[in-house]
Write a protein that holds these residues in place. Structure first.
Motif, mmCIF file in Angstrom:
data_model
loop_
_atom_site.group_PDB
_atom_site.id
_atom_site.type_symbol
_atom_site.label_atom_id
_atom_site.label_comp_id
_atom_site.label_asym_id
_atom_site.label_seq_id
_atom_site.Cartn_x
_atom_site.Cartn_y
_atom_site.Cartn_z
ATOM 1 N N HIS A 66 5.245 2.590 -10.118
ATOM 2 C CA HIS A 66 4.489 2.036 -8.973
ATOM 3 C C HIS A 66 2.987 2.050 -9.262
ATOM 4 O O HIS A 66 2.352 3.103 -9.217
ATOM 5 C CB HIS A 66 4.785 2.866 -7.717
ATOM 6 C CG HIS A 66 4.154 2.341 -6.469
ATOM 7 N ND1 HIS A 66 4.858 2.164 -5.289
ATOM 8 C CD2 HIS A 66 2.882 1.977 -6.173
ATOM 9 C CE1 HIS A 66 4.054 1.702 -4.354
ATOM 10 N NE2 HIS A 66 2.832 1.592 -4.857
ATOM 11 N N HIS A 68 -0.740 -0.866 -9.235
ATOM 12 C CA HIS A 68 -1.313 -2.131 -8.731
ATOM 13 C C HIS A 68 -2.323 -2.653 -9.745
ATOM 14 O O HIS A 68 -3.526 -2.411 -9.615
ATOM 15 C CB HIS A 68 -1.996 -1.908 -7.380
ATOM 16 C CG HIS A 68 -1.071 -1.535 -6.270
ATOM 17 N ND1 HIS A 68 -0.554 -2.465 -5.394
ATOM 18 C CD2 HIS A 68 -0.549 -0.333 -5.903
ATOM 19 C CE1 HIS A 68 0.232 -1.850 -4.527
ATOM 20 N NE2 HIS A 68 0.262 -0.562 -4.817
ATOM 21 N N HIS A 215 6.810 -0.622 0.125
ATOM 22 C CA HIS A 215 5.760 0.276 0.609
ATOM 23 C C HIS A 215 6.141 0.571 2.054
ATOM 24 O O HIS A 215 6.053 -0.326 2.906
ATOM 25 C CB HIS A 215 4.401 -0.420 0.603
ATOM 26 C CG HIS A 215 3.745 -0.525 -0.735
ATOM 27 N ND1 HIS A 215 4.194 -1.344 -1.725
ATOM 28 C CD2 HIS A 215 2.636 0.088 -1.220
ATOM 29 C CE1 HIS A 215 3.401 -1.235 -2.780
ATOM 30 N NE2 HIS A 215 2.437 -0.365 -2.504
ATOM 31 N N HIS A 247 5.868 5.903 -0.764
ATOM 32 C CA HIS A 247 5.095 6.537 0.318
ATOM 33 C C HIS A 247 5.975 7.368 1.249
ATOM 34 O O HIS A 247 6.064 8.568 1.082
ATOM 35 C CB HIS A 247 4.252 5.513 1.099
ATOM 36 C CG HIS A 247 3.194 4.880 0.250
ATOM 37 N ND1 HIS A 247 2.160 5.596 -0.300
ATOM 38 C CD2 HIS A 247 3.030 3.599 -0.180
ATOM 39 C CE1 HIS A 247 1.393 4.783 -1.006
ATOM 40 N NE2 HIS A 247 1.905 3.569 -0.965
ATOM 41 N N ASP A 314 0.051 4.639 -8.437
ATOM 42 C CA ASP A 314 -0.373 3.815 -7.307
ATOM 43 C C ASP A 314 -1.750 3.209 -7.604
ATOM 44 O O ASP A 314 -1.895 2.495 -8.576
ATOM 45 C CB ASP A 314 -0.352 4.624 -6.006
ATOM 46 C CG ASP A 314 -0.204 3.730 -4.776
ATOM 47 O OD1 ASP A 314 -0.117 2.505 -4.929
ATOM 48 O OD2 ASP A 314 -0.168 4.267 -3.649
HETATM 49 ZN ZN LIG Z 1 1.195 0.995 -3.764
#
Ligand SMILES: [Zn+2]
Length: 398
Positions: A66, A68, A215, A247, A314
């Protein structure tokens, strides 16, 4: 057939798989001995005397479940001075004016090279879908990066939202743009229409053979319970692909009986839960003073209930987290500290290796039968040394 022997190594038993041909000395969570290799793949272990200089750890390269890559390394140009999740979303949205092809490609390649340097073989990056059903520019650019066989394998996940996926035409356009091997994702945050949106997401994922990645409940309001809605939908539909829920912060605000009920559903549905400590520590539990809440999900309770956990970086140096590293060992280190994931640590090492890969629908990369180029050597003699940042080398340099 070519045969090789890698002398005097420790192999974490939890990462070997079938132990039948591994005849080493028992050493806590390891087997120690000479590793046999045939045609470039690990085939077993034979007993061998321990040497003073030997005993390093052989393990799979890591999997990042995970991150970005479309947002990473943007904080320096933002002038963002902190805030909660909503403030981060607004700051990052404003930065999208800078997302030219060259900017997106440069930052994503930087992230991928950081993962490669940190011993990573597979990376899943979310990509913000944007406001229209057609793929955003980052999606097309990153699919090009994913087709490059050098460096870590790159899996993408389309980061849509429930309000978008409630619209069947929007949802279908997104699903059609996702090639095999990439994932359908959705932001679930107490929206209206969660059940309808999830039904579309699950139906389309089943029809197109896509893994799912959510998410979900990225906040500490107990009214947020998308996690249970996802588990209910998974159980009701019998969806048989991998499902990853990132999360799940609000689970920490629920009563123990509710936690037990939700954890049982997650375990029965085979859903993986992803701890994302950097962003949760930075955004959750904000108040005027120093935070008290940790913001992460109930990792220990979930694990006890049989839910498989993974952990990831993340956000790295963006509005959601101004610091961070594309380094799975650092993510695991922080998860251990944040959620009190106590020794023995071999069970948690799965969070960035075998279980992280399973959560993405990839080969778990167990040591038995693994090609040497998927493995690495840590200059450590136990797992506390590995997770505290021991140097890592690919086999070819060992
Ligand atoms: Zn994320």
């Amino acid at each position: 057939m070519t045969r090789q022997t890698l002398q005097d190594l420790r192999l974490p038993k939890a990462l070997i798989g079938d132990l039948a041909r591994f005849d080493g000395a028992e050493d806590a969570v390891f087997l120690r001995g000479d590793v046999t290799v045939e045609n470039g793949r690990v085939t077993g272990m034979i007993p061998a005397p321990a040497t003073d200089a030997g005993g390093a750890i052989l393990l799979p390269k890591f999997t990042e479940p995970h991150c970005h890559l479309d947002k990473c390394h943007t904080i320096a140009r933002m002038g963002h001075t902190g805030g909660d999740l909503r403030a981060a979303i607004e700051a990052q949205r404003a930065d999208k004016a800078n997302w030219t092809d060259a900017d997106l490609r440069t930052r994503a390649l930087r992230g991928l090279s950081e993962y490669a340097a940190a011993g990573t073989r597979l990376v899943r990056s979310h990509v913000d879908w944007g406001d229209t059903p057609e793929p955003p520019r980052a999606w097309s650019l990153f699919l090009e990066l994913a087709s490059d066989p050098s460096g870590p394998a790159l899996h993408l996940s389309a980061l849509t939202s429930i309000p978008q996926m409630v619209d069947p035409a929007f949802a279908q356009t997104v699903a059609r743009a996702i090639p095999e091997g990439h994932a359908l994702g959705c932001f679930v945050y107490g929206h209206d229409g969660i059940e309808t949106g999830l039904r579309h997401v699950f139906d389309l994922a089943a029809r197109h053979g896509l893994p799912l990645d959510f998410h979900v409940d990225e906040g500490l309001d107990p009214a947020l319970n998308g996690l249970e809605a996802i588990a209910d939908m998974a159980l009701a539909t019998g969806f048989d692909g991998p499902i990853l829920c990132g999360h799940a912060c609000s689970l920490a605000t629920r009563a123990p009986t509710e936690v037990a009920r939700i954890a049982d559903k997650l375990a029965r549905a085979g859903i993986f839960v992803c701890l994302l400590p950097t962003t949760n520590l930075y955004l959750q539990g904000r108040r005027d003073g120093t935070p008290i809440a940790r913001g992460v999900t109930l990792a220990r309770e979930l694990s006890t209930a049989g839910v498989r956990l993974v952990t990831g970086a993340d956000n790295v140096r963006d509005a959601f987290c101004p610091i961070g590293r594309h380094d799975p060992i650092r993510s695991l280190e922080l998860a251990i500290l944040t959620a009190h994931l106590d020794p023995p640590l071999d069970r948690w090492l799965r969070m960035i290796t075998t279980d992280a890969a399973r959560a993405l629908g990839a080969d778990p990369g167990l040591l038995n039968g693994a090609p040497l180029d998927t493995l690495q050597i840590a200059d450590a003699r136990d797992l506390t040394g590995l997770i505290s940042g021991a140097p890592l080398s690919p086999i070819s340099l060992y």
